[in-house]
Design a protein around this motif. Structure first.
Motif: not given
Length: 175
Positions: A112, A114, A125-127, A142, A144-146, A152-153
């Motif tokens: 992904p 970053s 809700r984020t990585c 990172c 990205v949406d988790a 983590y994502c």
């Protein structure tokens, strides 16, 4: 407890015989294992070899585990030999089989992009996978949406959570 000359001589004799600090403490009485270890260091007594070796022999290092990577991440492993000092005894040991990963491009891995969030920008809700050195200015997460109930994502969750069977298989392959 005072370290009398007699007790120090007995400590030196027991140490030279190869007894552990705990065993020496039990024989001396009134002294802890840590007190024995401290006195051994203050007296600069030589280190002892493991069973089956001489005290002058250098020790061989345990094999260093390779960094964890997903099963679908291809990499080649090269080895090298390094001399380094070990602990207070300053013995040199050869580390054989220290893995160095080399990048091999693959189309089966999707990494992904970053979002480079700081600690204060993270949400539920984020990585939260850390990227870089925390002491450097370019350190970030990172972002990205988790997935639900995961810090983590999807990509970083695969790195962080590996089934036990895969880890054992990877460890057996390295041994």
């Amino acid at each position: 407890m005072n370290w009398t000359d007699e007790r120090v001589e007995r400590l030196k004799r027991l140490w030279a015989e190869g007894l552990s600090a705990s065993q020496i403490a039990a024989q001396l009485g009134g002294v802890s294992r840590n007190a024995v270890i401290g006195k051994v260091h203050r007296l600069n007594l030589p280190g002892r070899a493991k069973a089956g070796g001489s005290s002058a022999a250098t020790r061989t290092a345990k094999r260093v585990a390779a960094p964890v990577r997903p099963a679908n991440y291809p990499a080649r492993v090269a080895t090298r030999t390094v001399a380094r000092t070990v602990g207070a005894t300053a013995l040199k040991e050869d580390v054989d089989g220290v893995p160095q990963l080399q990048y091999v491009p693959s189309t089966s891995v999707v990494v992904p992009i970053s979002r480079k969030l700081t600690l204060t920008d993270l949400t539920e809700r984020t990585c939260k996978w850390p990227v870089g050195d925390p002491l450097k200015d370019d350190f970030h997460f990172c972002g990205v949406d988790a997935a639900d109930a995961s810090p983590y994502c999807g990509y970083h969750a695969k790195l962080a959570y590996q089934p036990v069977a895969e880890r054992r298989r990877a460890a057996a392959a390295r041994a």
